[in-house]
Structures are given as structure tokens and as C-alpha cells.
Scaffold this motif. Structure first.
Motif, PDB file in Angstrom:
ATOM      1  N   LYS A  33       0.837  -1.191   0.000  1.00 24.18           N
ATOM      2  CA  LYS A  33       0.000   0.000   0.000  1.00 24.18           C
ATOM      3  C   LYS A  33       0.873   1.242   0.000  1.00 24.18           C
ATOM      4  O   LYS A  33       1.785   1.389   0.803  1.00 24.18           O
ATOM      5  CB  LYS A  33      -0.930   0.006   1.219  1.00 24.18           C
ATOM      6  N   ILE A  34       0.574   2.158  -0.916  1.00 23.62           N
ATOM      7  CA  ILE A  34       1.344   3.388  -1.037  1.00 23.62           C
ATOM      8  C   ILE A  34       1.061   4.287   0.165  1.00 23.62           C
ATOM      9  O   ILE A  34      -0.092   4.476   0.553  1.00 23.62           O
ATOM     10  CB  ILE A  34       1.001   4.120  -2.352  1.00 23.62           C
TER      11      ILE A  34
ATOM     12  N   THR B  74      -9.920  -8.821 -16.066  1.00 21.65           N
ATOM     13  CA  THR B  74      -8.945  -9.184 -17.099  1.00 21.65           C
ATOM     14  C   THR B  74      -7.540  -9.290 -16.521  1.00 21.65           C
ATOM     15  O   THR B  74      -6.771 -10.191 -16.868  1.00 21.65           O
ATOM     16  CB  THR B  74      -8.964  -8.159 -18.240  1.00 21.65           C
ATOM     17  N   ILE B  75      -7.190  -8.361 -15.624  1.00 27.99           N
ATOM     18  CA  ILE B  75      -5.869  -8.425 -14.983  1.00 27.99           C
ATOM     19  C   ILE B  75      -5.753  -9.691 -14.141  1.00 27.99           C
ATOM     20  O   ILE B  75      -4.733 -10.391 -14.169  1.00 27.99           O
ATOM     21  CB  ILE B  75      -5.630  -7.169 -14.126  1.00 27.99           C
ATOM     22  N   LEU B  76      -6.811 -10.018 -13.387  1.00 27.66           N
ATOM     23  CA  LEU B  76      -6.809 -11.242 -12.593  1.00 27.66           C
ATOM     24  C   LEU B  76      -6.711 -12.464 -13.491  1.00 27.66           C
ATOM     25  O   LEU B  76      -5.967 -13.413 -13.200  1.00 27.66           O
ATOM     26  CB  LEU B  76      -8.083 -11.313 -11.748  1.00 27.66           C
ATOM     27  N   PHE B  77      -7.433 -12.447 -14.597  1.00 28.36           N
ATOM     28  CA  PHE B  77      -7.390 -13.555 -15.562  1.00 28.36           C
ATOM     29  C   PHE B  77      -5.971 -13.771 -16.090  1.00 28.36           C
ATOM     30  O   PHE B  77      -5.498 -14.909 -16.177  1.00 28.36           O
ATOM     31  CB  PHE B  77      -8.341 -13.263 -16.728  1.00 28.36           C
ATOM     32  N   MET B  78      -5.300 -12.693 -16.450  1.00 26.81           N
ATOM     33  CA  MET B  78      -3.939 -12.810 -16.982  1.00 26.81           C
ATOM     34  C   MET B  78      -3.001 -13.441 -15.947  1.00 26.81           C
ATOM     35  O   MET B  78      -2.149 -14.266 -16.287  1.00 26.81           O
ATOM     36  CB  MET B  78      -3.423 -11.438 -17.395  1.00 26.81           C
TER      37      MET B  78
ATOM     38  N   TYR C  88      -2.891  -6.826  -9.728  1.00 25.99           N
ATOM     39  CA  TYR C  88      -4.290  -6.893  -9.280  1.00 25.99           C
ATOM     40  C   TYR C  88      -4.406  -6.493  -7.811  1.00 25.99           C
ATOM     41  O   TYR C  88      -5.230  -5.637  -7.443  1.00 25.99           O
ATOM     42  CB  TYR C  88      -4.834  -8.300  -9.492  1.00 25.99           C
ATOM     43  N   VAL C  89      -3.582  -7.103  -6.980  1.00 26.43           N
ATOM     44  CA  VAL C  89      -3.624  -6.804  -5.541  1.00 26.43           C
ATOM     45  C   VAL C  89      -3.171  -5.371  -5.271  1.00 26.43           C
ATOM     46  O   VAL C  89      -3.764  -4.647  -4.467  1.00 26.43           O
ATOM     47  CB  VAL C  89      -2.741  -7.804  -4.756  1.00 26.43           C
ATOM     48  N   TYR C  90      -2.131  -4.940  -5.969  1.00 22.54           N
ATOM     49  CA  TYR C  90      -1.571  -3.591  -5.792  1.00 22.54           C
ATOM     50  C   TYR C  90      -2.612  -2.524  -6.126  1.00 22.54           C
ATOM     51  O   TYR C  90      -2.760  -1.532  -5.400  1.00 22.54           O
ATOM     52  CB  TYR C  90      -0.346  -3.446  -6.690  1.00 22.54           C
ATOM     53  N   MET C  91      -3.349  -2.728  -7.205  1.00 20.81           N
ATOM     54  CA  MET C  91      -4.376  -1.768  -7.589  1.00 20.81           C
ATOM     55  C   MET C  91      -5.528  -1.763  -6.593  1.00 20.81           C
ATOM     56  O   MET C  91      -6.062  -0.701  -6.249  1.00 20.81           O
ATOM     57  CB  MET C  91      -4.886  -2.083  -9.002  1.00 20.81           C
TER      58      MET C  91
END
Length: 248
Positions: free
Chosen positions: A3-4, A87-91, A215-218
Motif C-alpha cells: 500500500k502506497i 482481465t488483470i486477474l485472468f492474466m 491486481y492486488v496492488y491496484m
């Protein structure tokens, strides 16, 4: 770590590589990415993986491949603006599936085509596979950790970790090189395939680590995330067809 820090208030204060990691795939290219990743990169492993038949390999790989294909087909029929996070999770998940499938293909080639029967080889190669996975995850985590410190100190990014994981596969590859001493064309061909499959394993692991981390970072830094929005032309077309855009 992911987390930033709240001390960074605006997107413009973030380094470009962090902004890219907080950005979605372009909706106009999403379906192409999904199709290429699934029906080309993953499916290249299908024929040699499933034939000749090996029960334990089929038992592991077939359910994973089915999941990947059903998920890909779903995304191809969905509006890309409504599946930006998915889509990010899929990748990322498809990267894991691809890495497992190509690793199983490596072991199948080693045993049935290169004649490697030593248990130690399979133990060492499995440990290397896990090590490469952990190495890429560690690299991704370290790269985006403590962003505020990197900004204040203006440090240059250390890229060496990217190559350490790739270099790590060569002890296992060395074993197969020794098998090529005999002048047999089939053995040479399967040896080359073995090396190529390792390249695909490393590539798939990179995709898995990169997109799952993204995915988690976003999700943890939503205040810096900006969704892609459809253009006016697309909105008008959707309104004319009585459809709305769900953006998520």
C-alpha cells in the motif's frame, strides 16, 4: 509493503513505472490479449501435453485448461469496460495455469523422450520451478515497495533481480545437455523442445507474478486507480442499442 504511503497524495507524484502498474489494459486490446494468451500461448502446450496420454498429467492439466478456456470465452463475450479488473486477474491466473502446464510438459519430455529417470533430477527441477516463481514474486514486491523512500532518495532501480530467476533454471537444463552427447536426431530435437518449454515456463511465471501483483496492488491503492472509459461514439452506440456501460 504494497500500500502506497498516505504521504503521497497525488498521482503525478508517482514514478512512471508505478503509474503503469496502476493502469488497466486498453479495452480496445483486451480481447486480443485474452485470445492470444489463451488460444496461442497456452494451447501450444496442448497436443504434446495430452498425447501420448499420461494419466497423472492429464488429471492435473485438463481441469486447469478447461477453466482457462471457459474464463477466456466469457471475457471475449463481455464488454471490456466491465471486466477491467477481471482481465488483470485472468492474466495472472492464466499465467499460473500456463506455468504449471509447461512445467508438466518439461517433466514429460524429460522422462519419456530424453530418458531421464533419476529421482534427484525431478526433485531439483521442481525446487527450481518453485524458486523461479518465488524469485519473480519477490522481484515484483520489492520493485513496488516503499515508493515514498525511492522518490525521496531518487534511487535507480536495480534490474539484476529480473535475470536472477532466469539464470536459476540452467542447473536443471544442464542435466539435459549431457543427454545430448549421443548423436541421435530425435534426442537432439526433444532436447531443443525441452529448452523451449523452459522458456515458456519462465515467461508464464513472469506473467503470473506481474499481473497477480498488479491486481492486488491496484485493489490496495484504489485512490490512484483510474478506470478506462468508453468514448462518446461508443456511448452513443450503446444508448442506441439500449445498452449501458458498467465500468469496473
Amino acid at each position: 509493503m504494497m500500500k502506497i504511503n498516505d504521504s503521497i497524495e497525488k498521482r503525478k507524484n508517482l514514478p512512471m513505472y508505478v503509474l503503469l502498474h496502476l493502469s488497466f489494459l486498453s479495452p480496445s486490446n483486451t480481447k486480443s490479449f485474452v485470445a492470444v494468451f489463451t488460444f496461442i500461448m497456452l494451447d501450444l502446450s496442448l497436443l504434446p501435453l495430452l498425447y501420448p496420454k499420461v494419466n497423472i498429467i492429464n488429471l492435473i492439466s485438463i481441469p486447469l485448461i478447461v477453466i482457462a478456456h471457459l474464463w477466456a470465452i466469457r471475457l471475449l463475450f463481455k464488454n471490456p469496460y466491465s471486466t477491467q479488473f477481471e482481465t488483470i486477474l485472468f492474466m495472472g491466473v492464466n499465467g499460473v495455469i500456463g506455468a504449471i502446464c509447461y512445467f508438466l510438459l518439461i517433466q514429460k519430455t524429460a522422462y519419456f523422450n530424453l530418458g531421464i529417470e533419476a529421482v534427484s533430477y525431478y526433485v531439483i527441477s521442481t525446487l527450481i520451478f518453485i524458486g523461479v516463481f518465488v524469485g519473480f514474486v519477490f522481484y515484483q514486491t520489492k520493485k513496488y515497495a516503499n515508493i515514498e523512500d525511492k522518490i525521496s532518495k531518487n534511487k535507480k532501480k536495480n534490474q539484476n533481480a529480473k535475470y536472477a530467476a532466469v539464470i536459476a533454471i540452467f542447473p536443471a537444463l544442464g542435466y539435459s545437455v549431457s543427454q545430448l552427447a549421443m548423436d541421435q536426431s530425435d534426442l537432439i530435437m526433444y532436447g531443443v523442445m525441452y529448452f523451449v518449454f523452459w522458456i515458456f515456463v519462465v515467461l508464464m511465471i513472469y506473467f503470473a507474478a506481474r499481473f497477480l501483483h498488479q491486481y492486488v496492488y491496484m485493489k490496495l491503492n484504489m485512490r490512484f486507480v483510474i478506470f478506462e472509459n468508453p468514448g462518446k461514439k461508443e456511448m452513443k452506440q450503446a444508448d442506441a442499442e439500449g445498452k449501458g456501460y458498467i465500468i469496473k
